[in-house]
Design a protein around this motif. Sequence first.
Motif, short mmCIF file in Angstrom:
data_model
loop_
_atom_site.label_atom_id
_atom_site.label_comp_id
_atom_site.label_asym_id
_atom_site.label_seq_id
_atom_site.Cartn_x
_atom_site.Cartn_y
_atom_site.Cartn_z
N UNK A 8 27.11 -20.20 24.15
CA UNK A 8 26.60 -18.90 23.70
C UNK A 8 27.70 -17.85 23.69
N UNK A 9 28.62 -17.95 24.68
CA UNK A 9 29.74 -17.00 24.71
C UNK A 9 30.64 -17.19 23.50
N UNK A 10 30.89 -18.45 23.17
CA UNK A 10 31.74 -18.71 22.00
C UNK A 10 31.08 -18.17 20.74
N UNK A 11 29.76 -18.39 20.64
CA UNK A 11 29.05 -17.90 19.45
C UNK A 11 29.17 -16.38 19.36
N UNK A 12 29.06 -15.73 20.51
CA UNK A 12 29.15 -14.27 20.51
C UNK A 12 30.55 -13.82 20.10
N UNK A 13 31.53 -14.49 20.68
CA UNK A 13 32.91 -14.14 20.36
C UNK A 13 33.17 -14.35 18.87
N UNK A 14 32.62 -15.42 18.35
CA UNK A 14 32.81 -15.69 16.93
C UNK A 14 32.21 -14.58 16.08
N UNK A 15 31.04 -14.11 16.50
CA UNK A 15 30.40 -13.03 15.74
C UNK A 15 31.23 -11.76 15.78
N UNK A 16 31.78 -11.47 16.97
CA UNK A 16 32.61 -10.26 17.09
C UNK A 16 33.85 -10.37 16.21
N UNK A 17 34.48 -11.51 16.27
CA UNK A 17 35.70 -11.68 15.46
C UNK A 17 35.37 -11.57 13.97
N UNK A 18 34.24 -12.19 13.59
CA UNK A 18 33.83 -12.09 12.18
C UNK A 18 33.59 -10.64 11.81
N UNK A 19 32.99 -9.90 12.74
CA UNK A 19 32.71 -8.50 12.47
C UNK A 19 34.00 -7.73 12.23
N UNK A 20 34.99 -7.96 13.10
CA UNK A 20 36.27 -7.26 12.93
C UNK A 20 36.89 -7.65 11.58
N UNK A 21 36.83 -8.92 11.29
CA UNK A 21 37.39 -9.38 10.01
C UNK A 21 36.70 -8.68 8.84
N UNK A 22 35.39 -8.60 8.92
CA UNK A 22 34.65 -7.95 7.83
C UNK A 22 35.01 -6.49 7.72
N UNK A 23 35.15 -5.85 8.89
CA UNK A 23 35.50 -4.42 8.88
C UNK A 23 36.87 -4.22 8.24
N UNK A 24 37.85 -5.04 8.63
CA UNK A 24 39.19 -4.85 8.05
C UNK A 24 39.13 -5.16 6.55
N UNK A 25 38.31 -6.12 6.19
CA UNK A 25 38.19 -6.44 4.77
C UNK A 25 37.58 -5.26 4.01
N UNK A 26 36.56 -4.65 4.63
CA UNK A 26 35.93 -3.47 4.02
C UNK A 26 36.94 -2.34 3.89
N UNK A 27 37.74 -2.20 4.94
CA UNK A 27 38.74 -1.12 4.95
C UNK A 27 39.76 -1.29 3.84
N UNK A 28 39.97 -2.51 3.43
CA UNK A 28 40.98 -2.74 2.38
C UNK A 28 40.38 -2.73 0.98
N UNK A 29 39.06 -2.79 0.93
CA UNK A 29 38.43 -2.84 -0.39
C UNK A 29 38.61 -1.51 -1.12
#
Lengths: 508, 146
Positions: free
Chosen positions: A326-347
Motif C-alpha cells: 500500500x505504501x508503494x502504491x501511495x508513493x507511485x500515486x504521488x510521483x505520478x501526481x508530480x509528473x502530471x503537474x510538471x507536465x501541466x506546467x510545461x503545456x
Amino acid sequence: MTPEVWHRRALWQFLPLAAGFLVLVAISAGSVLLVYKSRDDSAAVVHTIEVENQTNALLLEIRRAESSARGYLLTSAQDFLGDHQEAVAAIHPELDKLEWLTQDNPVQRENVRKLRSAIEMRLSQFAREMDSVKAGNPTAAAELVREAAAGNTTATIRDIANEMLTEENRLFAMRSASAEHSQWLASTVTIAGSALVIVLAGISMVLLRRSARARDEAEAMLRDANLNLEATVDERTADLREANDEIQRFAYIVSHDLRSPLVNIMGFTSELEELRHDIFKRIASLGRAVASAQAPVVSIETEPVLEGVDLKLSQEFSEALGFIKSSIAKMDRLISAILNLTREGRRQFEPVPIDMRQLIESIVATLAHQAAEADATVDIGNLPNLVSDRLALEQIFSNLIDNAIKYLRPGVPGEISVKGRTKLGFAIFEVSDNGRGIDQKDHQRIFDLFRRAGTQDKPGQGIGLAHVRALVRRLGGTMSVASELNSGSTFTITLPLKWNATNRKQDA
Amino acid sequence: MTTPVTIIMIEDDEGHARLIERNIRRSGVNNEIIPFSNGTDALNYLFGRDGSGAGHRGQAFLILLDLNLPDTTGIEILRQLKENKYLKSAPVVVLTTTDDSQEIKRCYELGCNVYITKPVNYESFANAIRQLGLFFSVIQVPPATI
C-alpha cells in the motif's frame, strides 16, 4: 533630489515674479496718482493765469471808461458818451467774474473786496461827472475830475490790481514748480520701477533656465534609470524563468528516476508474495508430515492448512507485505501526481473563445452520476464568456465542482451554484456549496500540494486545489476561498477576460 | 521454415531485467533471451563487427528496449534499428517507466511496435508481459530480405 529642495527652488523661482508683479502694480498706481496730481497742478496754473487775465481785463475796462469820460468832458461828443456807458456797463460783470474766480484764495478775496469799493467810488465819480456834463456845466465836471484825481481813486485801483497780480504771479511760480515736481516724480517712479522689473525678470529668467537645466538632467537620469530598470527586469525575469525551468526539469527527473526503483520494489514484493505462498504451503505440508509420520504426503490438490504458530507467522508476513504494497502504491500515486503537474506546467496554453455556460454544463453532465449519488443539485447562473485555454478551464472547474460534490454534509442535500460577473476586464467566478466547509486555519493549507483538510474520509491525494491554483495563476488570475466549518464554502476565481498569449508564451 | 525468435533485452536495471525475464518465462515463453545492460554492447551484437547488421541475416529477433540507458538513449537505438535494412523488420517493444505522451509519440513515429509503461502494480505488469508472451507466440517474423 529631495522634494523639499524642489519645493524651495520653486519658491525662489516664484518670488522674483511676484515681486515684479507687485512693482508693476505700484508703478501703475503711482502713475495714476501722479497723473491726477499733475492734472490738478496744471489746472491750478491755468486758474492763476485766468485770474491774471481777468484782473487785466477789469483794469482795461476801467481805463476805457476813464479815457472815454475824459473825451466826453473835452468834446461833449455823443460818441464818447456811448463808449463810456458801454465800458461802465462791462465793469460790473468783469468784477463779479473776478470775485468768482478768486473764491479759493482768502488774500485775493480781501483784495477783490477792496477793489470793489474803490471801483464803486470811481463809478459814482464818473456818474456825477457825466451828470454835470449832461447838465451843460463842464466846469463843474472838470472840477469833479480834479477832485477825483486828488482822491487818488484810480491809483488805489491800480495798486490793488497790481497787488493781486503779484499774488497771482507768486502762485503761478509756486504751482509751476509743483507741476514740474510732479512730472519729475512720475518719470522717476516709472524709470525706477521699469528698471526693477527688468532686473527681476532677469533674475527670474536665470532661475528658470537653471531649473530647466536641472529638469533636463533629472529627465536624462530618469531615462537612464528606466533603461537600467528594464534591463534589470529582463535579467531577473530570465533568471526566474531559468530557475523555474530548472525546478520543472528537476521535478521531472526526480519523479521519473524514483519510479525506476519503485518498479523493482513492487515487482519483487510481488515475487515475495508468491514465495510466501510456496513457503507456507511447504511448511504446512511438512508440519502435517511430522504430525502423522506414517501417512504419505497428501495429494497436492488439497490445500494444506496452517495451524498455531505457523498460522500467526503467515498472517504477520501477509500484513507486512500488505503495508509495503500500500505504501508503494501511495508513493507511485504521488510521483505520478508530480509528473502530471510538471507536465501541466510545461503545456502551452491555446487561447480560444469559450462559452462558459456550455463548458460548465458539460462538466456538470460528466459529474451527474456522482451528484445524483450525493443527492446534490448544481445551479448554473449567468457566466461571462472568456478567451482562454479550454483544457485549463475545464480542469479548474471540474476540480472545484467535483470537490463541492465530494465534501457535502452527510444527510443534507447538496446545493451547489456556479455564478459569474465581470469587473474591469476580469471575469469573477464563484463556486459555492452548502457542504461541510473548511476551517479558517486550513484556508491556506488546502492549496498546498499533498495537503488536505478536515475528516480524511474521502479518497484523494491533496493535489486538486494545488493544481487548480497553479492553473489559475498561469492564466493570469487569482483565487481565494471563503468558508466556515459546517456552513459551506465559496471559491472565488478571478480570470482575465482575454488571456494574453504573447506575454505568457515566453514563460511556458 | 521458421527459426525460433531470439529475444534481445536491452535493460540497464538488473531488477527490471530479472522481473521481465521471470514474467516472460511464467507466461510460457521459452525462447532464448539475450540480455544487455547497456546500449553499446547491444548495438555491437546486433550490428556485428562491420556495423552492417548483415551477420544475423535470416535470424528472427524481438527487441525489448528500455529508453533510459547509461550510455545512450533507447530512442537512438530504435532509430538505428529502424534505419538498418536487415533489422528494421524486427519488432521492437519499448518498455519504460514514464507515460509521457511526447515520448510515446516519438517512439511510434520511429517505428516502435508496442510501447509499454512499466507498471508499479505487479498484477498489471504480469498481465502486460503475459499478453506480450501471446504476442511473441503468434508473430511471424519474415526472413530478412537479402
